[in-house]
Write a protein that holds these residues in place. Structure first.
Motif, PDB file in Angstrom:
ATOM      1  N   THR A  67       0.883  -1.225   0.213  1.00 34.77           N
ATOM      2  CA  THR A  67       0.095   0.017   0.137  1.00 34.77           C
ATOM      3  C   THR A  67       0.973   1.117   0.187  1.00 34.77           C
ATOM      4  O   THR A  67       1.763   1.158   0.723  1.00 34.77           O
ATOM      5  CB  THR A  67      -0.920   0.251   1.255  1.00 34.77           C
ATOM      6  N   LYS A 117      -3.576   1.420  -3.485  1.00 38.59           N
ATOM      7  CA  LYS A 117      -4.573   0.937  -2.300  1.00 38.59           C
ATOM      8  C   LYS A 117      -4.845  -0.655  -2.676  1.00 38.59           C
ATOM      9  O   LYS A 117      -4.713  -1.000  -3.864  1.00 38.59           O
ATOM     10  CB  LYS A 117      -5.456   1.771  -2.232  1.00 38.59           C
ATOM     11  N   SER A 174      -2.035  -4.895   1.951  1.00 33.18           N
ATOM     12  CA  SER A 174      -2.249  -3.959   3.103  1.00 33.18           C
ATOM     13  C   SER A 174      -1.033  -4.092   4.242  1.00 33.18           C
ATOM     14  O   SER A 174      -0.467  -5.039   4.366  1.00 33.18           O
ATOM     15  CB  SER A 174      -3.593  -4.290   3.615  1.00 33.18           C
TER      16      SER A 174
END
Length: 130
Positions: free
Chosen positions: A14, A89, A130
């Motif tokens: 990310t 993202k 993430s």
């Protein structure tokens, strides 16, 4: 034979960046009003238009979800379109496809709809952890 070759996908954390390339063969950007679009499809989701560029006049389009983070560009000498993806993202995770249309000006509108694209490349997987 027209071919589009997408490349540059991979695994990134990310906030990281990737640059996708779409190399075209079988036609020359400078000979036509060419539009190259990038689309993506995540598992279980519909295909989404991400960005596109006219290689003749430089017009661009970005979807709301990527505007300000992604930049599309064209190198006509190399017959290649790039998609620079920054601030990635987890929701950007998808298979990314490039597609092309010759003579988009005849459509009379911008950007071209997904069903107007005549040529599609194979996908390149982008995974954002993430």
């Amino acid at each position: 034979e027209v071919q589009l070759q997408a490349s540059g996908g991979g695994l990134v954390q990310t906030g990281g960046s990737l640059r996708l390339s779409c190399a075209a063969s079988g036609f020359t950007f400078d000979d036509y009003d060419v539009a190259i679009g990038w689309f993506r499809q995540a598992p279980g989701k519909e295909r989404e238009g991400v960005s596109c560029i006219s290689t003749s006049d430089g017009s661009t389009y970005y979807s709301y979800s990527v505007k300000g983070r992604f930049t599309i560009s064209s190198d006509n000498a190399k017959n290649t379109v790039y998609l620079q993806m920054n601030s990635l993202k987890p929701e950007d995770t998808a298979v990314y496809y490039c597609a092309g249309i010759k003579g988009w000006v005849e459509l009379g509108y911008w950007p071209p709809n997904v069903n107007e694209y005549d040529y599609w490349g194979q996908g390149t997987l982008v995974t954002v952890s993430s």
